[in-house]
Design a protein around this motif. Structure first.
Motif, PDB file in Angstrom:
ATOM      1  N   ASP A   5       0.808  -1.220   0.000  1.00 60.25           N
ATOM      2  CA  ASP A   5       0.000   0.000   0.000  1.00 60.25           C
ATOM      3  C   ASP A   5       0.840   1.268   0.000  1.00 60.25           C
ATOM      4  O   ASP A   5       0.294   2.374  -0.056  1.00 60.25           O
ATOM      5  N   ASP A   6       2.161   1.129   0.053  1.00 62.88           N
ATOM      6  CA  ASP A   6       3.032   2.304   0.137  1.00 62.88           C
ATOM      7  C   ASP A   6       3.228   2.949  -1.234  1.00 62.88           C
ATOM      8  O   ASP A   6       3.365   2.263  -2.244  1.00 62.88           O
ATOM      9  N   ARG A   7       3.278   4.279  -1.253  1.00 63.25           N
ATOM     10  CA  ARG A   7       3.559   5.033  -2.464  1.00 63.25           C
ATOM     11  C   ARG A   7       4.492   6.189  -2.115  1.00 63.25           C
ATOM     12  O   ARG A   7       4.336   6.835  -1.085  1.00 63.25           O
ATOM     13  N   ARG A  72       3.334   3.851 -13.444  1.00 63.56           N
ATOM     14  CA  ARG A  72       3.756   4.911 -12.529  1.00 63.56           C
ATOM     15  C   ARG A  72       3.425   4.546 -11.086  1.00 63.56           C
ATOM     16  O   ARG A  72       4.262   4.733 -10.191  1.00 63.56           O
ATOM     17  N   GLU A  73       2.255   3.995 -10.874  1.00 68.49           N
ATOM     18  CA  GLU A  73       1.874   3.596  -9.518  1.00 68.49           C
ATOM     19  C   GLU A  73       2.795   2.496  -8.995  1.00 68.49           C
ATOM     20  O   GLU A  73       3.192   2.498  -7.825  1.00 68.49           O
ATOM     21  N   MET A  77       5.380   2.627  -5.809  1.00 67.27           N
ATOM     22  CA  MET A  77       5.393   1.623  -4.752  1.00 67.27           C
ATOM     23  C   MET A  77       6.810   1.113  -4.496  1.00 67.27           C
ATOM     24  O   MET A  77       7.274   1.062  -3.347  1.00 67.27           O
ATOM     25  N   ILE A  78       7.516   0.732  -5.566  1.00 62.09           N
ATOM     26  CA  ILE A  78       8.869   0.203  -5.405  1.00 62.09           C
ATOM     27  C   ILE A  78       9.799   1.273  -4.828  1.00 62.09           C
ATOM     28  O   ILE A  78      10.667   0.983  -3.999  1.00 62.09           O
ATOM     29  N   GLU A  84      11.872   3.020   2.544  1.00 61.33           N
ATOM     30  CA  GLU A  84      11.647   2.496   3.891  1.00 61.33           C
ATOM     31  C   GLU A  84      12.752   1.526   4.305  1.00 61.33           C
ATOM     32  O   GLU A  84      13.268   1.574   5.427  1.00 61.33           O
ATOM     33  N   THR A  85      13.123   0.651   3.385  1.00 59.86           N
ATOM     34  CA  THR A  85      14.148  -0.344   3.714  1.00 59.86           C
ATOM     35  C   THR A  85      15.495   0.298   3.961  1.00 59.86           C
ATOM     36  O   THR A  85      16.175  -0.006   4.954  1.00 59.86           O
TER      37      THR A  85
END
Length: 284
Positions: A5-7, A72-73, A77-78, A84-85
């Motif tokens: 769910d992250d963007r 693009r979405e 996300m990636i 975050e990582t």
């Protein structure tokens, strides 16, 4: 692979904008030619265009297709999962992570390292801390180099380029550029430096995959195989066999297919950034 769910807001989509690109020579162009080719392309075309003065591409605009919007979405996300990582990994090692931006473009666009062109493949520009990606690269990866392209193939390529960003933050790219410009090393020695640089980026991609999966459980059967397949497809030996019919190991700049697989898997199996010193192992 499973979508999370992250963007990220650090994705700039220039597709459909037409957009001019100022072409200039100098250090930026040389950085692209000497350091950051993912695909092992021919730097002469970039250098020659860099000396061509200035040029403005078409300014026509078009609406993005539903498929392009989905891409693009996915990239957002990636990018978010990389942020975050790597923020977590840097914090665990007493450092602060500064995110890279990702630029999606088509055909040509301006970068801090000179003109970004589709023929160059995805690359990281240390001058502006941005990853440049023309998604048509993945069609070439499949048709020209025999890779099976999946969503995780794209994720692996992005993670490799983010690995170069990590190297930039850690001062690795600065040191390798000093070696290239010092005049103290032979071409063969500099090729080994380049190989070590690229294999470390593959290692970091593996670390990212491991750590992100531990947090998000986003990997599905076949995903790691897809990354390995892509890594092997752009090994120097495979590229040379396909382009010239023979292999010259002394001219390797990115590592063999076996080396790229080895270092990606070492990163994935360990999940430990401290085990990625390719330079000491390869430059003995």
């Amino acid at each position: 692979m499973k979508w999370t769910d992250d963007r990220s807001g650090n994705v700039e989509d220039r597709r459909g904008l037409g957009g001019g690109a100022v072409v200039g020579g100098g250090l930026g162009t040389l950085i692209i030619a000497a350091i950051i080719f993912f695909l092992g392309g021919d730097p002469s075309s970039i250098l020659s265009s860099g000396n061509a003065g200035s040029n403005t591409a078409s300014t026509e605009q078009r609406d993005l297709t539903p498929d392009e919007l989905k891409i693009r979405e996915f990239v957002q996300m990636i990018t978010a999962e990389n942020e975050e990582t790597w923020t977590k990994i840097f914090a665990e090692n007493g450092m602060k992570y500064s995110p890279a931006k990702v630029v999606l473009f088509e055909s040509t666009t301006q970068s801090g390292c000179g003109t970004a062109q589709s023929a160059m493949g995805p690359f990281y520009c240390p001058a502006d801390h941005k990853v440049y990606m023309d998604m048509s690269f993945f069609k070439e990866l499949q048709s020209r180099f025999g890779a099976k392209v999946t969503e995780f193939t794209i994720a692996y390529v992005m993670a490799h380029e983010m690995g170069h960003h990590v190297q930039n933050l850690l001062g690795v790219l600065e040191e390798t550029n000093k070696a290239r410009t010092s005049g103290n090393y032979s071409e063969a020695q500099l090729n080994k430096v380049s190989v070590a640089t690229e294999l470390q980026a593959d290692f970091y991609a593996g670390v990212w995959a491991k750590q992100t999966d531990s947090r998000e459980h986003f990997l599905e059967p076949g995903d790691i195989d897809a990354a390995i397949n892509a890594a092997e497809a752009v090994g120097d030996d495979n590229i040379q066999k396909r382009s010239q019919g023979y292999v010259n190991q002394e001219s390797f700049t990115h590592g063999s297919s076996a080396q790229r697989k080895e270092w990606f898997m070492k990163g994935y199996n360990s999940g430990d950034i401290r085990q990625g010193d390719t330079f000491n192992q390869l430059l003995k």
